[in-house]
Each structure stands twice: as structure tokens, then as C-alpha cells.
Design an enzyme around this catalytic site. Structure first.
Site, PDB file in Angstrom:
ATOM      1  N   PRO A 195       6.147   4.235   0.258  1.00 35.47           N
ATOM      2  CA  PRO A 195       6.837   4.242   1.550  1.00 35.47           C
ATOM      3  C   PRO A 195       7.493   2.934   1.951  1.00 35.47           C
ATOM      4  O   PRO A 195       8.156   2.879   2.983  1.00 35.47           O
ATOM      5  CB  PRO A 195       5.716   4.602   2.526  1.00 35.47           C
ATOM      6  CG  PRO A 195       4.482   4.080   1.886  1.00 35.47           C
ATOM      7  CD  PRO A 195       4.669   4.267   0.419  1.00 35.47           C
TER       8      PRO A 195
ATOM      9  N   CYS B 166      -3.046   4.459  -6.103  1.00 41.00           N
ATOM     10  CA  CYS B 166      -3.971   4.722  -4.991  1.00 41.00           C
ATOM     11  C   CYS B 166      -4.835   5.926  -5.363  1.00 41.00           C
ATOM     12  O   CYS B 166      -4.823   6.958  -4.698  1.00 41.00           O
ATOM     13  CB  CYS B 166      -3.221   4.958  -3.684  1.00 41.00           C
ATOM     14  SG  CYS B 166      -1.998   6.293  -3.732  1.00 41.00           S
TER      15      CYS B 166
END
Length: 437
Positions: A259, A372
Site C-alpha cells: 500500500p 507479512c
């Protein structure tokens, strides 16, 4: 989604009485939207974020927020909810039965969200209109009269618990359960780490390392420093990969940039950044954030596996596509969507992407690979299998990390379930840094 009753459903406009029709209780549209969200995640395998269009059709923002909150809480507590439901029925109903979905929605509100029992069941019964309303009402009533409760902390899905137990041990499972129940704090990354003390005082925040702030959830846009671009929202774990490249020392490629927090970090640190991202919408948001922060970067809309830079870079940061199981605290849907086959497929993609990215590093440059994910098949296994000539692990030092995190013996960073729990926790991550001769 199945139902055990084949009668044609009655159609009524919510909130409007019609001749021969039963007026639905106020709040039913939000529960219908929650049902659609759960169906999208559990039956269709979509991310909750991608399914939110089902709630966006609600005119009231409060209803949209409620629909999302109900769906998220069901996903956090699904094994426990289903155990309760199955304990009150003669035989288990199908996983995709509307009656089961309606009971999940009613029970999670009554037992975990503070909704009065009569309101929880009244707004859930219309979800099985044309189906077994009597069954739903009976099961709910039986459980309420029996003073049913949900365990605290919530249980992990059995297959997730088994997988993570093998990887991280039984203590990590308990920590993961606690993390699943806890409300994640709001982490901010500062554009100027030297101003950490100033902004901590301004915002009433704590700090776990220079350039980081942590505070309770708040209206981000209303906080001091937002308009002037002093900081941006970014989980502490997600900020670590870019930190490992230090102050700007030339050119850097930020691959799979969305992002965008790492792009902002690198630009603020003085790097000449080229950010590559294949999702145009996410790249647009990154452009807006760069403008708010008064930072610059070259943005490239491209697939990393199809794109090639004009020249090698001094550093490359690859935050690779992954299962994202490390962000389960905020996105419990990942625990239900991600299966072993997907993990294996993603690990194979990461391995190819890592080799490709490594070829774009200048001699003497550095390469950071991060995911992640809480799956060692994606992180540790990919890093250990990487053997391109001229590259060696550049071990992470303790002084590069927040207190409480330490590198592994191999020099990796592994942020396991429950890491930094006493300080509010953080997302699960794997990070490794290589240097090229």
C-alpha cells in the site's frame, strides 16, 4: 449457500410495511450485508476487503460499519460459534446453510458484541426468510437459556493451529489466540525520526523505536500532523524492511510497493525511489499519499515478473505477494481463505521473484526480501533456498530493531505470533537482508 426449506422466499422492502408482508426490524439491512460478506469470504474465498461492496450499498455509514464489524467478529470466532451451534442441534447442519450463517450472526452479537438477545435474533431471522426460521429461533433460544458463552481468547481454526504449532510451538498458538482477541493499536511512522519525542508528546503516544508512534485507534485525519504530512499509518512490523536499508544512498527499487508505506519511508530517508505496483488503484492512493507528504518517487504500473528496470539499483526492496497470514489481527478472513496449496504456490512465486529482483542489484548493493506471513514455507524456506552467486546474508543487528525483537542465528527477522504483546503487539513478518559482492 444452502437452505433446508424450498419454499419460495418472500420479498419485501426493508423498513416498509406491505399488505400481507412482515415488516423487517430496524437494522436488518446491516445483517443482510454481513451475511453477504461472510458468504463472500467463506464460500467464495474472497478477501473481506474485496467483498465490502456488499456493505457499500447501505445508505447509512453506521450500518456499513456494523455489517463489517459483525462479519469480522464472526470470522474471529467461527470455530467457537460453530461448536455452540452444533451442540444445540440433533445433527450438524451444512457449513453453508443459511440457518448456520444466521445463527453465527445472531450469536456473535449477543455473546461478543453486547447486542441484546432479542434484537440479535429479531434481525437475524429475516436472513432465513423462506427457510427454517423455527430452527434458528429454537437453537438460539436454547443456547441463551443455557447461558452459553464464547471462550476467551477465541480458538484458532484447527488447521491453522496445527500448522502454526508445528512451526512455532504451542506457546505461539496461545499468543496468536490472544492477538486475535485484542484490538490492534494504531501505529504511525514519522517522516522525520528525529522528531519522535515531539510528536509523541503532541499525540499522547508511546514509541517503540525512533520514527515510530503507537496510540489507541483514533480518527486519523483529525490528528495533528496529518495535513502537513508529518506521519502515515503503518504497522511497526511493516516498517522494518525499509528501515534495514538506512539513509538514502542512491537509487532503490520498491517492488510490489502497495500500500505504499515503504515507498514513503524510503523517499523520506533520501532515496531516489522507483515504486513498482501492478494495481492501478493502489498506485493512485500511493500517489496521493506522496503528495500529502511532499515526497517524490517514480511510480510504475507493472507486473514485477514482466517488467525490467532501465538500470540496476543500489538497493532493492521486495515485499513479495504472500498469504498475508501475519496480518490476521486486523484481517481475520485470511485464516479462513489461505490453504496449504496457496501457501506453496505463493512460495514458488516468491522464489522466482527474489531471483529476478536480485539481478537488479548493483555490485556492493543490498537486497531486502520480506513477507507479512507466518508461514515458514514462504519466508525462511525461500530465503534459505536463495543461492544466486555473489549474494550473502547481511545479518540484521539488534540495534536495528525495537526492544523485544532479536534476529535469528541466521541473521533473519522473524516476528512470530504474539511478538511484543506487552507493548500492544504487531503483525507477523519475515525479513532477510542480502548484500551483493
Amino acid at each position: 449457500m444452502t437452505t433446508t426449506d424450498r419454499r419460495a422466499p418472500r420479498k419485501a422492502q426493508p423498513g416498509k410495511a406491505q399488505p400481507g408482508k412482515i415488516e423487517e426490524p430496524q437494522g436488518t439491512p446491516a445483517r443482510r450485508a454481513a451475511l453477504k460478506l461472510l458468504d463472500a469470504v467463506l464460500r467464495q474465498g474472497l478477501p473481506l476487503e474485496a467483498a465490502l461492496g456488499a456493505a457499500n450499498g447501505l445508505p447509512n455509514p453506521a450500518d456499513r460499519g456494523l455489517a463489517r464489524a459483525i462479519a469480522s467478529e464472526v470470522l474471529r470466532r467461527l470455530p467457537d460459534l460453530d461448536d455452540l451451534i452444533d451442540s444445540a442441534t440433533p445433527k450438524p447442519m451444512p457449513d453453508d446453510a443459511k440457518a448456520r450463517f444466521a445463527l453465527r450472526i445472531a450469536l456473535v452479537q449477543a455473546l461478543a458484541m453486547g447486542t441484546p438477545a432479542h434484537a440479535a435474533i429479531a434481525t437475524a431471522l429475516p436472513l432465513v426468510d423462506g427457510g427454517p426460521r423455527r430452527l434458528v429461533h429454537g437453537v438460539f433460544g436454547t443456547l441463551m437459556r443455557g447461558e452459553a458463552t464464547l471462550p476467551e481468547p477465541p480458538s484458532l481454526l484447527p488447521e491453522v493451529a496445527e500448522r502454526w504449532s508445528l512451526a512455532w510451538g504451542d506457546d505461539a498458538i496461545e499468543q496468536a489466540r490472544i492477538s486475535l482477541a485484542a484490538r490492534p493499536a494504531l501505529d504511525l511512522t514519522l517522516a522525520d525520526p528525529s522528531a519522535t519525542a515531539h510528536w509523541a508528546e503532541q499525540l499522547g503516544a508511546t514509541s517503540l523505536m525512533p520514527g515510530h508512534l503507537r496510540l489507541d485507534n483514533a480518527d486519523v485525519t483529525g490528528l495533528p500532523g496529518f495535513e502537513e504530512g508529518a506521519w502515515w499509518v503503518q504497522d511497526l512490523s511493516a516498517s522494518l524492511p525499509a528501515r534495514l536499508l538506512g539513509k538514502g544512498a542512491g537509487t532503490v527499487l520498491d517492488l510490489c510497493a502497495a500500500p505504499g508505506g515503504k515507498t514513503l519511508q524510503l523517499a523520506a530517508a533520501g532515496w531516489q525511489v522507483t515504486a513498482v505496483e501492478m494495481a492501478a488503484k493502489r498506485l493512485g492512493r500511493l500517489s496521493e499519499n506522496l503528495a500529502r507528504m511532499n515526497l517524490t518517487a517514480d511510480l510504475v504500473e507493472a507486473d514485477v515478473m514482466q517488467w525490467t528496470p532501465a538500470a540496476p539499483a543500489d538497493a532493492v526492496l521486495l515485499d513479495a505477494p504472500c498469504s498475508a497470514t501475519g496480518i490476521f489481527r486486523r484481517h481475520p478472513d485470511v485464516l479462513h481463505r489461505v490453504k496449504p496449496r496457496a501457501i506453496a504456490d505463493l512460495a514458488a512465486i516468491q522464489a522466482k521473484m527474489l531471483v529476478r529482483a536480485a539481478r537488479w542489484v548493483k555490485p556492493g548493493g543490498r537486497l531486502v526480501y520480506a513477507v507479512c506471513s507466518l508461514e515458514p514455507q514462504e519466508g525462511e524456506a525461500v530465503a534459505r533456498a536463495f543461492s544466486l552467486p555473489g549474494f550473502a546474508i547481511d545479518p540484521v543487528r539488534v540495534d536495528e530493531l525495537p526492544a523485544g525483537l532479536v534476529p535469528t542465528e541466521e541473521g533473519f527477522i522473524r516476528v512470530p505470533p504474539g511478538a511484543l504483546a506487552e507493548a500492544g503487539g504487531c503483525d507477523g513478518f519475515f525479513i532477510v537482508r542480502f548484500r551483493r559482492d
